[in-house]
Design a protein around this motif. Structure first.
Motif, PDB file in Angstrom:
ATOM      1  N   VAL A 150     -31.856 -69.745  17.277  1.00 51.99           N
ATOM      2  CA  VAL A 150     -32.191 -68.362  17.598  1.00 51.99           C
ATOM      3  C   VAL A 150     -31.397 -67.438  16.670  1.00 51.99           C
ATOM      4  CG1 VAL A 150     -32.162 -66.620  19.408  1.00 51.99           C
ATOM      5  CG2 VAL A 150     -32.592 -69.005  19.997  1.00 51.99           C
ATOM      6  N   LYS A 151     -32.099 -66.552  16.006  1.00 53.14           N
ATOM      7  CA  LYS A 151     -31.440 -65.616  15.095  1.00 53.14           C
ATOM      8  C   LYS A 151     -31.069 -64.360  15.866  1.00 53.14           C
ATOM      9  CE  LYS A 151     -33.795 -67.257  11.037  1.00 53.14           C
ATOM     10  NZ  LYS A 151     -34.493 -66.921   9.816  1.00 53.14           N
ATOM     11  N   ASN A 152     -29.983 -63.756  15.445  1.00 53.50           N
ATOM     12  CA  ASN A 152     -29.508 -62.546  16.105  1.00 53.50           C
ATOM     13  C   ASN A 152     -30.322 -61.312  15.731  1.00 53.50           C
ATOM     14  OD1 ASN A 152     -27.512 -63.995  17.373  1.00 53.50           O
ATOM     15  ND2 ASN A 152     -26.018 -63.632  15.739  1.00 53.50           N
ATOM     16  N   LYS A 153     -30.893 -61.323  14.559  1.00 60.90           N
ATOM     17  CA  LYS A 153     -31.692 -60.182  14.139  1.00 60.90           C
ATOM     18  C   LYS A 153     -32.969 -60.662  13.484  1.00 60.90           C
ATOM     19  CE  LYS A 153     -28.648 -59.717  10.194  1.00 60.90           C
ATOM     20  NZ  LYS A 153     -27.832 -58.841   9.428  1.00 60.90           N
ATOM     21  N   SER A 154     -33.910 -59.801  13.388  1.00 63.13           N
ATOM     22  CA  SER A 154     -35.209 -60.191  12.858  1.00 63.13           C
ATOM     23  C   SER A 154     -35.204 -60.210  11.327  1.00 63.13           C
ATOM     24  CB  SER A 154     -36.289 -59.234  13.358  1.00 63.13           C
ATOM     25  OG  SER A 154     -36.119 -57.981  12.742  1.00 63.13           O
ATOM     26  N   VAL A 155     -36.171 -60.850  10.760  1.00 56.81           N
ATOM     27  CA  VAL A 155     -36.336 -60.904   9.307  1.00 56.81           C
ATOM     28  C   VAL A 155     -36.643 -59.498   8.773  1.00 56.81           C
ATOM     29  CG1 VAL A 155     -37.737 -61.874   7.437  1.00 56.81           C
ATOM     30  CG2 VAL A 155     -37.091 -63.293   9.380  1.00 56.81           C
ATOM     31  N   ASN A 156     -37.409 -58.759   9.506  1.00 57.20           N
ATOM     32  CA  ASN A 156     -37.762 -57.403   9.085  1.00 57.20           C
ATOM     33  C   ASN A 156     -36.525 -56.527   8.959  1.00 57.20           C
ATOM     34  OD1 ASN A 156     -40.423 -58.106   9.026  1.00 57.20           O
ATOM     35  ND2 ASN A 156     -40.847 -57.345  11.090  1.00 57.20           N
ATOM     36  N   GLN A 157     -35.525 -56.753   9.804  1.00 54.53           N
ATOM     37  CA  GLN A 157     -34.293 -55.960   9.735  1.00 54.53           C
ATOM     38  C   GLN A 157     -33.574 -56.227   8.420  1.00 54.53           C
ATOM     39  OE1 GLN A 157     -33.266 -53.682  12.062  1.00 54.53           O
ATOM     40  NE2 GLN A 157     -31.708 -53.133  10.576  1.00 54.53           N
ATOM     41  N   GLU A 158     -33.555 -57.484   7.972  1.00 56.23           N
ATOM     42  CA  GLU A 158     -32.895 -57.816   6.706  1.00 56.23           C
ATOM     43  C   GLU A 158     -33.599 -57.138   5.521  1.00 56.23           C
ATOM     44  OE1 GLU A 158     -32.722 -62.066   6.359  1.00 56.23           O
ATOM     45  OE2 GLU A 158     -31.503 -62.265   8.169  1.00 56.23           O
ATOM     46  N   ILE A 159     -34.905 -57.112   5.522  1.00 58.53           N
ATOM     47  CA  ILE A 159     -35.668 -56.464   4.443  1.00 58.53           C
ATOM     48  C   ILE A 159     -35.401 -54.964   4.446  1.00 58.53           C
ATOM     49  CG2 ILE A 159     -38.000 -55.933   3.618  1.00 58.53           C
ATOM     50  CD1 ILE A 159     -38.837 -58.683   4.720  1.00 58.53           C
ATOM     51  N   TYR A 160     -35.386 -54.364   5.593  1.00 60.63           N
ATOM     52  CA  TYR A 160     -35.135 -52.929   5.727  1.00 60.63           C
ATOM     53  C   TYR A 160     -33.746 -52.576   5.199  1.00 60.63           C
ATOM     54  CZ  TYR A 160     -34.526 -48.394   7.920  1.00 60.63           C
ATOM     55  OH  TYR A 160     -34.273 -47.070   8.154  1.00 60.63           O
ATOM     56  N   ASP A 161     -32.726 -53.383   5.559  1.00 65.23           N
ATOM     57  CA  ASP A 161     -31.358 -53.108   5.098  1.00 65.23           C
ATOM     58  C   ASP A 161     -31.249 -53.223   3.577  1.00 65.23           C
ATOM     59  OD1 ASP A 161     -30.556 -52.688   7.700  1.00 65.23           O
ATOM     60  OD2 ASP A 161     -29.724 -54.704   7.974  1.00 65.23           O
ATOM     61  N   ARG A 162     -31.933 -54.143   2.947  1.00 65.32           N
ATOM     62  CA  ARG A 162     -31.916 -54.289   1.484  1.00 65.32           C
ATOM     63  C   ARG A 162     -32.570 -53.083   0.805  1.00 65.32           C
ATOM     64  NH1 ARG A 162     -34.043 -60.225   0.780  1.00 65.32           N
ATOM     65  NH2 ARG A 162     -35.780 -59.078   1.587  1.00 65.32           N
ATOM     66  N   GLN A 163     -33.614 -52.605   1.400  1.00 61.75           N
ATOM     67  CA  GLN A 163     -34.305 -51.473   0.800  1.00 61.75           C
ATOM     68  C   GLN A 163     -33.467 -50.209   0.879  1.00 61.75           C
ATOM     69  OE1 GLN A 163     -38.132 -51.224   2.645  1.00 61.75           O
ATOM     70  NE2 GLN A 163     -39.023 -52.787   1.309  1.00 61.75           N
ATOM     71  N   LEU A 164     -32.658 -50.088   1.936  1.00 61.50           N
ATOM     72  CA  LEU A 164     -31.793 -48.913   2.039  1.00 61.50           C
ATOM     73  C   LEU A 164     -30.710 -48.907   0.965  1.00 61.50           C
ATOM     74  CD1 LEU A 164     -31.246 -48.434   5.878  1.00 61.50           C
ATOM     75  CD2 LEU A 164     -32.654 -47.063   4.348  1.00 61.50           C
ATOM     76  N   LYS A 165     -30.291 -50.074   0.540  1.00 62.72           N
ATOM     77  CA  LYS A 165     -29.240 -50.177  -0.471  1.00 62.72           C
ATOM     78  C   LYS A 165     -29.752 -49.860  -1.872  1.00 62.72           C
ATOM     79  CE  LYS A 165     -26.514 -53.587   2.021  1.00 62.72           C
ATOM     80  NZ  LYS A 165     -26.016 -54.946   2.029  1.00 62.72           N
ATOM     81  N   THR A 166     -30.999 -50.048  -2.094  1.00 65.37           N
ATOM     82  CA  THR A 166     -31.506 -49.774  -3.435  1.00 65.37           C
ATOM     83  C   THR A 166     -31.732 -48.284  -3.630  1.00 65.37           C
ATOM     84  OG1 THR A 166     -33.791 -50.094  -2.691  1.00 65.37           O
ATOM     85  CG2 THR A 166     -32.656 -52.006  -3.638  1.00 65.37           C
ATOM     86  N   THR A 167     -31.586 -47.858  -4.839  1.00 63.75           N
ATOM     87  CA  THR A 167     -31.824 -46.455  -5.145  1.00 63.75           C
ATOM     88  C   THR A 167     -33.085 -46.346  -5.993  1.00 63.75           C
ATOM     89  OG1 THR A 167     -30.438 -46.644  -7.089  1.00 63.75           O
ATOM     90  CG2 THR A 167     -29.396 -45.812  -5.108  1.00 63.75           C
ATOM     91  N   TRP A 168     -33.829 -45.321  -5.672  1.00 67.47           N
ATOM     92  CA  TRP A 168     -35.099 -45.113  -6.366  1.00 67.47           C
ATOM     93  C   TRP A 168     -34.860 -44.152  -7.537  1.00 67.47           C
ATOM     94  CZ3 TRP A 168     -39.517 -47.648  -5.110  1.00 67.47           C
ATOM     95  CH2 TRP A 168     -39.490 -48.372  -3.899  1.00 67.47           C
TER      96      TRP A 168
END
Length: 170
Positions: A150-168
């Motif tokens: 059982v994972k503590n967080k969803s896969v979608n949460q990991e993708i969202y956090d990576r996108q916040l770190k990137t700068t456009w």
């Protein structure tokens, strides 16, 4: 010397076969040993409280009360001929499938060993207990084998956090 061995072997064979009538009768009652003329096993309709057989049918009378030395002649009378059996269904079931004298003798020996005061239900209670424990073990084992991490967080949460770190850069 050879005669002594033969006498000893005969004696041991006779001692070893003392309980065979009871075992044969239990097998005939339970159906693990077929009747030679193709009759129906007693356990299909009847029950008897004996540790030698598992619980039986409930269609007809419980035959535990026919156990013991006192009831053996009654049982013998009932099973010797198809016409003397107590119910029309039994008469029809055993007509043309009469029991042999050896089978009657084996059934009588078995019924002599049945204890009418016994209320243990034969091995039926043990059968149910073993079945429940076995089913619990099977379901428990399947549950342990089928568990996923059982994972503590969803896969979608990991993708969202990576996108916040990137700068456009536009």
């Amino acid at each position: 010397m050879k005669i002594n061995r033969l006498v000893l072997f005969s004696f041991l064979l006779s001692v070893a076969s003392l309980g065979s009538e009871v075992d044969n009768g239990a097998g005939l009652f339970e159906g693990t040993k077929p009747f030679s003329n193709g009759g129906v096993a007693c356990i299909a309709c009847h029950n008897v409280n004996s540790p030698l057989v598992i619980g039986g049918g409930s269609l007809a009378k419980d035959l535990t009360m026919y156990g013991g030395e006192a009831m053996a002649p009654t049982v013998q009378f009932m099973v010797e001929k198809a016409e003397s059996m107590p119910s029309p269904i039994m008469i029809e079931a055993y007509r043309g499938h009469e029991l042999t004298p050896a089978e009657v003798s084996d059934l009588i020996a078995f019924f002599k060993k049945v204890n009418p005061e016994s209320t243990d239900g034969g091995l039926a209670g043990l059968f149910w207990l073993i079945g429940l424990v076995g089913a619990g073990g099977i379901f428990g084992g399947l549950t342990l084998l089928g568990r996923k991490k059982v994972k503590n967080k969803s896969v979608n949460q990991e993708i969202y956090d990576r996108q916040l770190k990137t700068t456009w850069k536009v």
